[in-house]
Write an enzyme that holds these catalytic residues in place. Structure first.
Site, PDB file in Angstrom:
ATOM      1  N   CYS A 134       0.829  -1.211   0.000  1.00  0.00           N
ATOM      2  CA  CYS A 134       0.000   0.000   0.000  1.00  0.00           C
ATOM      3  C   CYS A 134       0.862   1.259   0.000  1.00  0.00           C
ATOM      4  O   CYS A 134       1.399   1.651   1.044  1.00  0.00           O
ATOM      5  CB  CYS A 134      -0.923  -0.003   1.221  1.00  0.00           C
ATOM      6  SG  CYS A 134      -1.954   1.464   1.307  1.00  0.00           S
ATOM      7  N   CYS A 137      -0.525   4.080   2.240  1.00  0.00           N
ATOM      8  CA  CYS A 137      -0.323   3.892   3.692  1.00  0.00           C
ATOM      9  C   CYS A 137       1.145   4.048   4.074  1.00  0.00           C
ATOM     10  O   CYS A 137       1.461   4.643   5.099  1.00  0.00           O
ATOM     11  CB  CYS A 137      -0.754   2.490   4.131  1.00  0.00           C
ATOM     12  SG  CYS A 137      -2.159   1.810   3.286  1.00  0.00           S
ATOM     13  N   ASP A 138       2.049   3.481   3.289  1.00  0.00           N
ATOM     14  CA  ASP A 138       3.447   3.340   3.739  1.00  0.00           C
ATOM     15  C   ASP A 138       4.441   4.239   3.003  1.00  0.00           C
ATOM     16  O   ASP A 138       5.621   4.262   3.362  1.00  0.00           O
ATOM     17  CB  ASP A 138       3.904   1.875   3.548  1.00  0.00           C
ATOM     18  CG  ASP A 138       3.081   0.919   4.405  1.00  0.00           C
ATOM     19  OD1 ASP A 138       2.525   1.377   5.423  1.00  0.00           O
ATOM     20  OD2 ASP A 138       2.998  -0.263   4.047  1.00  0.00           O
TER      21      ASP A 138
END
Ligand code: NAP
Length: 307
Positions: A134, A137-138
Site C-alpha cells: 500500500c 499507507c506506507d
C-alpha cells in the site's frame, strides 16, 4: 439485535457492502455489517478516486467515510469482527466470528479481494520491513529514498505516481512491455522525471538482513540478471479472492470467486454476493456499488417473499 437476529447480515464493509447496507436499510430491514479490518475496502488505499461519477476527484478515505456516515445515520449495526464460518440453521444463517455468533435471515457476502504476493525468496521475511502492498499507507516511510513498484495495472501505476511525490526515485518494474493500466495514467507516468519504467522484467528474489536492501531482477527476454538497490518495494501484482472460509456455505469457482445469477444470488438461496468477491469480468468501484444495490434489493425481495 432484535429477538430473532438481523434481517440481513453483510460480510465486508467496502463500497459493495456499504452500498448494500444503504439499500437494505432504506427498505426498512435490520442490517448487521461485519468487517474484520478498516471499513472502506480497497478505496482507502487510493489517494484520489477519479472515476466515480459525480465526484471527479475525491480522496478514497473521504469517500469511504461519507459512505459509512450515510449508513450510520440510517442505523446500521457495524461490528468489527471477521466472519470465520457461515452455516444455515432453522431457516436462518449463523455467522461465527472468533468472539460471537450472529444470526440473520439473509446474507450478502461482500468480502472483496486480497493482495496477490510475488511468492519469491525473501518476500515473507521482509513484509513490513521494506516490502509493502500500500503506497498510500506506507509511502511516507520512504521519503527521499529510492523505491520500486512491481506490476502493470492501475494499482501499480497509481502507486508509482503517489510515490513519485514522496521518494527520490521510483522504478516501475513490469513483466511485459505493455501496461494494462489506463492510458491517461500511463501518460502521467511517462512524463514523470522520477519514474523509470523497467519493462520485460521480473523480481526473482528480495534481499536484505533486517530490512529490504535490494531486488534481484531478471530480464524475461535476455535472461540477464541484475541487482537493484532499493529501500522499498511496493507489490501491486493483482488481487485474490478471500472466500475460502465460506466454501461450505456457497459454491466457489476454480479461482475462488463466488458465482451468482443476475440478481447476485449465489447457488445457496438466501446468500448473495456483491463486489469484487463475485465471479465477474469488471472489478471497479462503480461495479462494486452497482452489485451492492442489486444484491440488497434482491435480498429484500427474497425476504419479503419468504414471509
Ligand atoms: P491487475 O489489473 O490485475 O494488474 C495486475 C498486474 O500485475 C498486471 O499488470 C500483471 O501483469 C501483473 N502481475 C500479475 N502477477 C504477477 C507476477 N507474479 N509477477 C509480476 N507481475 C505480475 O490488478 P490491479 O492493478 O490491482 O487492479 C485490480 C482491479 O482493480 C482492476 O480491475 C483495476 O482496473 C481496478 N483498479 C482500478 C483503479 C482505477 O482507478 N480505475 C485503481 C486500482 C485498481 P500482466 O499485465 O502481464 O498480466
Amino acid at each position: 439485535m432484535n429477538q430473532t437476529g438481523y434481517d440481513i447480515a453483510i460480510v465486508g464493509a467496502g463500497p459493495a457492502g456499504m452500498t448494500a447496507a444503504l439499500y437494505a436499510l432504506r427498505a426498512g430491514k435490520t442490517v448487521l455489517l461485519l468487517e474484520g479490518q478498516a471499513y472502506g475496502g480497497q478505496i482507502i488505499q487510493s489517494p484520489k478516486v477519479e472515476n466515480y461519477p459525480g465526484a471527479p476527484e475525491i480522496g478514497g478515505v473521504e469517500l469511504a467515510e461519507q459512505m459509512m456516515g450515510q449508513i450510520r445515520a440510517l442505523g446500521v449495526e457495524m461490528i468489527a469482527e471477521s466472519v470465520q464460518r457461515i452455516h444455515p440453521e432453522d431457516n436462518r444463517f449463523r455467522m461465527e466470528t472468533f468472539a460471537h455468533v450472529y444470526t440473520a435471515s439473509a446474507v450478502i457476502l461482500a468480502t472483496g479481494v486480497g493482495h496477490r504476493k510475488l511468492g519469491v525468496p525473501g518476500e515473507e521475511a521482509l513484509i513490513g520491513r521494506g516490502v509493502s502492498f500500500c503506497a498510500t499507507c506506507d509511502g511516507m516511510f520512504f521519503r527521499r529514498r529510492e523505491v520500486a513498484v512491481v506490476g502493470g495495472g492501475n494499482t501499480a501505476v497509481q502507486d508509482a505516481l503517489v510515490l513519485a511525490e514522496i521518494c527520490s526515485k521510483v522504478y516501475l518494474i513490469h513483466r511485459r512491455d505493455s501496461f494494462r493500466a489506463e492510458a491517461h495514467l500511463m501518460e502521467r507516468v511517462r512524463s514523470s522525471e522520477k519514474i523509470e519504467i523497467i519493462p520485460d522484467t521480473v523480481v526473482t528474489a528480495i534481499r536484505g538482513e533486517m530490512r529490504l536492501e535490494s531486488l534481484t531482477l531478471r530480464n524475461t527476454k535476455s535472461g540477464e540478471e541484475c541487482e537493484l538497490a532499493v529501500a522499498g518495494l511496493f507489490e501491486a501484482v493483482g488481487t485474490l479472492p478471500q472466500n475460502a472460509a465460506f466454501a461450505d456455505a456457497v459454491a466457489l469457482d476454480a479461482e475462488g470467486y463466488i458465482p451468482t445469477d443476475a440478481d447476485c444470488m449465489t447457488a445457496t438461496p438466501g446468500i448473495f454476493a456483491a463486489g469484487d468477491c463475485r465471479q465477474k469480468a469488471v472489478r471497479q468501484l462503480t461495479t462494486a456499488t452497482a452489485d451492492g444495490t442489486v444484491a440488497a434489493l434482491a435480498a429484500v425481495e427474497w425476504l419479503n417473499r419468504a414471509r
